[in-house]
Write a protein that holds these residues in place. Structure first.
Motif, PDB file in Angstrom:
ATOM      1  N   ALA A 244     -26.951  14.385 -46.119  1.00 56.93           N
ATOM      2  CA  ALA A 244     -26.347  14.108 -47.428  1.00 56.93           C
ATOM      3  C   ALA A 244     -26.215  15.381 -48.253  1.00 56.93           C
ATOM      4  O   ALA A 244     -25.245  15.553 -49.006  1.00 56.93           O
ATOM      5  N   ASP A 245     -27.169  16.285 -48.072  1.00 55.71           N
ATOM      6  CA  ASP A 245     -27.193  17.522 -48.868  1.00 55.71           C
ATOM      7  C   ASP A 245     -26.304  18.621 -48.291  1.00 55.71           C
ATOM      8  O   ASP A 245     -25.992  19.592 -48.986  1.00 55.71           O
ATOM      9  N   THR A 246     -25.891  18.469 -47.026  1.00 55.20           N
ATOM     10  CA  THR A 246     -25.207  19.590 -46.365  1.00 55.20           C
ATOM     11  C   THR A 246     -23.841  19.247 -45.771  1.00 55.20           C
ATOM     12  O   THR A 246     -23.131  20.137 -45.323  1.00 55.20           O
ATOM     13  N   VAL A 247     -23.466  17.958 -45.733  1.00 54.05           N
ATOM     14  CA  VAL A 247     -22.200  17.562 -45.106  1.00 54.05           C
ATOM     15  C   VAL A 247     -21.386  16.709 -46.072  1.00 54.05           C
ATOM     16  O   VAL A 247     -21.926  15.814 -46.729  1.00 54.05           O
ATOM     17  N   GLN A 248     -20.099  16.987 -46.153  1.00 49.87           N
ATOM     18  CA  GLN A 248     -19.192  16.181 -46.962  1.00 49.87           C
ATOM     19  C   GLN A 248     -18.259  15.389 -46.052  1.00 49.87           C
ATOM     20  O   GLN A 248     -17.833  15.880 -45.005  1.00 49.87           O
ATOM     21  N   GLY A 249     -17.959  14.153 -46.446  1.00 49.26           N
ATOM     22  CA  GLY A 249     -16.995  13.348 -45.707  1.00 49.26           C
ATOM     23  C   GLY A 249     -17.612  12.330 -44.773  1.00 49.26           C
ATOM     24  O   GLY A 249     -16.922  11.428 -44.288  1.00 49.26           O
ATOM     25  N   ALA A 250     -18.916  12.463 -44.480  1.00 47.99           N
ATOM     26  CA  ALA A 250     -19.588  11.525 -43.575  1.00 47.99           C
ATOM     27  C   ALA A 250     -21.074  11.503 -43.889  1.00 47.99           C
ATOM     28  O   ALA A 250     -21.609  12.456 -44.458  1.00 47.99           O
ATOM     29  N   ARG A 251     -21.706  10.430 -43.512  1.00 48.70           N
ATOM     30  CA  ARG A 251     -23.146  10.309 -43.739  1.00 48.70           C
ATOM     31  C   ARG A 251     -23.824   9.765 -42.490  1.00 48.70           C
ATOM     32  O   ARG A 251     -23.188   9.085 -41.676  1.00 48.70           O
ATOM     33  N   VAL A 252     -25.112  10.039 -42.360  1.00 45.46           N
ATOM     34  CA  VAL A 252     -25.909   9.531 -41.243  1.00 45.46           C
ATOM     35  C   VAL A 252     -26.637   8.278 -41.702  1.00 45.46           C
ATOM     36  O   VAL A 252     -27.216   8.243 -42.792  1.00 45.46           O
ATOM     37  N   ILE A 253     -26.602   7.227 -40.867  1.00 45.21           N
ATOM     38  CA  ILE A 253     -27.249   5.968 -41.221  1.00 45.21           C
ATOM     39  C   ILE A 253     -28.399   5.612 -40.275  1.00 45.21           C
ATOM     40  O   ILE A 253     -29.156   4.697 -40.549  1.00 45.21           O
TER      41      ILE A 253
END
Length: 333
Positions: free
Chosen positions: A137-146
């Motif tokens: 969440a702090d390092t990637v834009q456009g996608a998230r890990v669930i």
């Protein structure tokens, strides 16, 4: 007249039922879930757990269509498609996740996991999962890990036995393109070669690489034993995975739907690791049965002597999130 009224009443009821059925059908949406391994691997286990739980929670309104075997592209390409919103969900190895967030390379640190039991507990641990989610969440834009998942521990395979660290000195090893791999294998004395997973079979066959490394079931499912018939159980690294959702999809869901997706992902986190390890054991039995040489008595002491000093060093160099994840995993008994 009464019979006529009953007739019209029946017609109205049937029409209402048809409209309700049609409305339900319209409410059901299909989502694309991509991964690059065959369905018969731990990725298929993951996909099935997620799809079944999401279908149940959403009462059939959110349906997952799985695209295994790199049908929609290799992992680095699929990650970009998830970021752009062209694919809804995907699985990536933690190593390929490092192409988006270098700190994800912490999950690929050598000998971070002490055993299969330690790996299962670590990946299923909610604190580890939350720390990895926060890192992305702090390092990637456009996608998230669930969710987190695993395919077990990675091992080396070749046309020759790898019984000790000296056995890979000077050999060309196909590695995942991460800073951790690029550091560790040269430290063992090997030469590193980067290539997409789909090119590994031919490269082993032609001698472009001498050694590859992966999980037992991946080795079996992709028939790499045909060109590298000796599997050496080095267990040097975990074959960890991240489950991604595109921000485009996530932001289009209402809070209840987001809750269903996360609950289905939590089911993966909790149950997939143990099932994947069980599949690894079954795969090893199958390989032995078809004549593959499985070297189980690898002397890991030389590898661990080189790797141990790097654990803290590399985690700190990767960044604060990576260092936190490493510390959480090491603390699990």
């Amino acid at each position: 007249m009464k019979s006529l009224n009953r007739f019209f009443g029946a017609i109205v009821a049937l029409a209402a039922l048809a409209l309700a059925t049609n409305a339900t059908a319209q409410e059901a949406k299909h989502y694309r879930f991509a991964y690059d391994q065959p369905k018969i691997t731990g990725y298929g286990i993951l996909g099935d757990i997620f799809a079944e739980k999401l279908k149940a929670l959403s009462k059939g309104t959110m349906l997952i269509d799985q695209y295994p075997g790199a049908q929609l592209g290799q992992e680095p390409q699929v990650l970009q498609l998830v970021k752009s919103g062209d694919i809804d969900f995907c699985i990536s190895s933690s190593a390929n996740a490092a192409t988006l967030s270098p700190q994800a390379g912490v999950m690929s640190l050598h000998f971070l996991f002490r055993s299969e039991g330690h790996l299962i507990k670590s990946i299923a641990d909610p604190k580890v999962s939350e720390a990895v989610k926060a890192m992305i969440a702090d390092t990637v834009q456009g996608a998230r890990v669930i969710a987190l998942a695993t395919l077990g521990l990675r091992n080396m395979y070749s046309k020759r036995e790898i019984r000790k660290i000296e056995d890979i000195k000077g050999l060309k090893v196909r590695v995942q393109a991460t800073p951790t791999e690029d550091t560790m294998f040269p430290a063992y004395g090997a030469q590193i070669v980067h290539m997409p997973f789909g090119s590994v079979y031919t490269s082993l066959q032609t001698g472009v690489v001498d050694v590859a490394e992966n999980g037992v079931n991946v080795y079996l499912a992709n028939k790499h034993y045909e060109v590298a018939p000796v599997l050496s159980m080095t267990e040097h690294e975990a074959n960890n995975s991240l489950v991604w959702v595109s921000d485009k999809l996530w932001n289009s869901l209402n809070p209840e739907q987001q809750g269903w997706v996360q609950a289905a992902a939590d089911e993966v986190n909790k149950n997939q690791p143990a099932k994947a390890i069980e599949l690894e054991h079954q795969s090893q039995d199958k390989l032995k049965a078809i004549g593959v040489k499985v070297v189980t008595d690898v002397d890991k002491s030389g590898f661990t002597a080189v790797a141990d000093p790097y654990l803290d060093k590399l985690a700190k160099e990767l960044g604060p999130h990576a260092d936190k994840v490493k510390t959480l995993i090491r603390a699990i008994n």
